[in-house]
Design an enzyme around this catalytic site. Sequence first.
Site, PDB file in Angstrom:
ATOM      1  N   LYS A 285      44.441  90.218  34.419  1.00 50.22           N
ATOM      2  CA  LYS A 285      45.567  89.294  34.286  1.00 50.22           C
ATOM      3  C   LYS A 285      45.245  88.216  33.253  1.00 50.22           C
ATOM      4  CE  LYS A 285      43.958  86.292  38.026  1.00 50.22           C
ATOM      5  NZ  LYS A 285      44.329  85.557  39.251  1.00 50.22           N
TER       6      LYS A 285
ATOM      7  N   ARG B 257      49.454  80.881  49.818  1.00 48.69           N
ATOM      8  CA  ARG B 257      50.229  81.101  48.593  1.00 48.69           C
ATOM      9  C   ARG B 257      51.188  82.257  48.868  1.00 48.69           C
ATOM     10  NH1 ARG B 257      45.771  81.213  43.788  1.00 48.69           N
ATOM     11  NH2 ARG B 257      45.920  83.395  44.437  1.00 48.69           N
TER      12      ARG B 257
ATOM     13  N   TYR C  64      40.893  60.199  16.743  1.00 49.31           N
ATOM     14  CA  TYR C  64      41.942  59.327  17.272  1.00 49.31           C
ATOM     15  C   TYR C  64      41.411  58.335  18.302  1.00 49.31           C
ATOM     16  CZ  TYR C  64      45.281  62.626  15.205  1.00 49.31           C
ATOM     17  OH  TYR C  64      45.995  63.423  14.343  1.00 49.31           O
TER      18      TYR C  64
ATOM     19  N   MET D   8      44.338  68.388  17.890  1.00 45.77           N
ATOM     20  CA  MET D   8      45.028  69.655  18.050  1.00 45.77           C
ATOM     21  C   MET D   8      44.333  70.796  17.314  1.00 45.77           C
ATOM     22  SD  MET D   8      48.996  70.674  17.222  1.00 45.77           S
ATOM     23  CE  MET D   8      49.659  69.549  18.438  1.00 45.77           C
TER      24      MET D   8
END
Length: 386
Positions: free
Chosen positions: A39, A137, A271, A319
Site C-alpha cells: 500500500k 478503526r 527562512y 520546499m
Amino acid sequence: MNETAPFRVRAEIDLAALRANVRALRAHAPDAAFMAVVKADAYGHGMVPCAKAAVQAGAAWIGTATPEEALALRAAGLPGRIMCWLWTPGGPWREGVEAGLDMSVSAPWALEEVTAAAREAGRTARIQLKADTGLGRNGCMPADWPELVAASLRAEAEGLVRVTGLWSHFACADEPGHPSIAAQLTVFREMVAYAEGEGIRPEVRHIANSPATLTLPETHFDLVRPGIAMYGVSPSPEVGTPEDFGLRPVMTLTASLAHVKHAPGGHGVSYGHHYVTPGATTLGLVPAGYGDGIPRHASGTAPVLVDGKWRTVAGRVAMDQFVVDLGGDEPEVGAEAVLFGPGDRGEPTAEDWAQAAGTIAYEIVTRIGSRVPRVYVNERPGIGEM
C-alpha cells in the site's frame, strides 16, 4: 532525463534487499502464507516493482489498502491473490469482482454493495470479513458480528460471494507485552470460532502485521501480512534494529550538492534565520525539500552524510532545498549527500531521521514524493537467491 548526469535527488531501491527481507520474514513464520503489503506505493518504494520482487521471493498474496491500488497491480500484470481493505460507498466493487480481488467487508453496507456488484458481473465475489478486535478503526464490532456472518452466509448460499478469509489488525503489536495484544487475540479467536461454527469456511485467518510476524508466533495463523518490515525498517525500534531482525533497509535517499560557499560568522541561514553561523564556515545546498517529502519537522536536527562526515540540517527545510553547515570543509559541487540508507557507509538511517523529526520511520520513507525518481537496482534475482 540524462541518465549519465548526477541526479538532483534520487531514491535507490535495492530489490535484492527486499527479496532477502521477504525470505527472512517468511522464516519467522514458516507455516503461514505470506502477504506482501504494498500500500501507499509500497511505503514509498514503488508498488509494482516491489510487488513483483516480493512474489519472486515467495509471497503468495499481495495486500493493498485501496481498491485502486489493487486494480493497478492487476493492470500491471500481477497474477495471483490480491487483497484490498479500505473501501468507501460507491467504490469500484464490480471492477474488483471482475479482477478477482479479495475484498474486505466490515459492515452490512459493504456486503450489500459487493453482492450487487457480483450480480451485475455475473460472477462470485471473493470477500474477507474483518473483525474489530480492539483497534477501533475499520472492522465489524463483536456485537454486530453475528448479523454480518449471517448475511454473508445468505450471500454465499446465493452464489454471490465466497468468504475467503477472516481477519483483524493489532493496535499495539509493536509494544511486546502490551495487554491489548492478548485481549485482541482472544477476541479474534472467539469471533473466528463463531463464524466457523455458523458455517463460514475461510481459506485464511490472519491478524499478524510486521511486529507480530517478528515477535508473536502465536498470532501467525494461516497468513502473515508484513508491511514496513519488508522494506527493511524495524517496526519496533525499541525491541530491535533491522539488523537484529535479519532485515536490510531497501531505500537509500541521496542528492547532489547544488552549491558550496563560504559564509562569515553571524550569517543567517534559510527562512526565519533559525540558524545563524557561529563563525566563518562553509555551507552546502542540498536540492531537496518538503516538496520532495523531506520533513520540515527535521529542520535544524536531521543528519546528512556529506564528504564522509555527518552534517546537520542548518535552519529550516524549505520546499525545494535545505542547507547543511560543512564546518569549513569544501566538497565539490555535485558531491553526494546521503540523507539516509542502510547505514553501511556510515550514513544516517530512516530511523535517525524519524528520531530527528519526532515521528516514525514508516513516515520518513512513505512520504518521499513522486518528484523523486526511484532507481531500481538488482531487479533480477541472482543465482544465490534461487
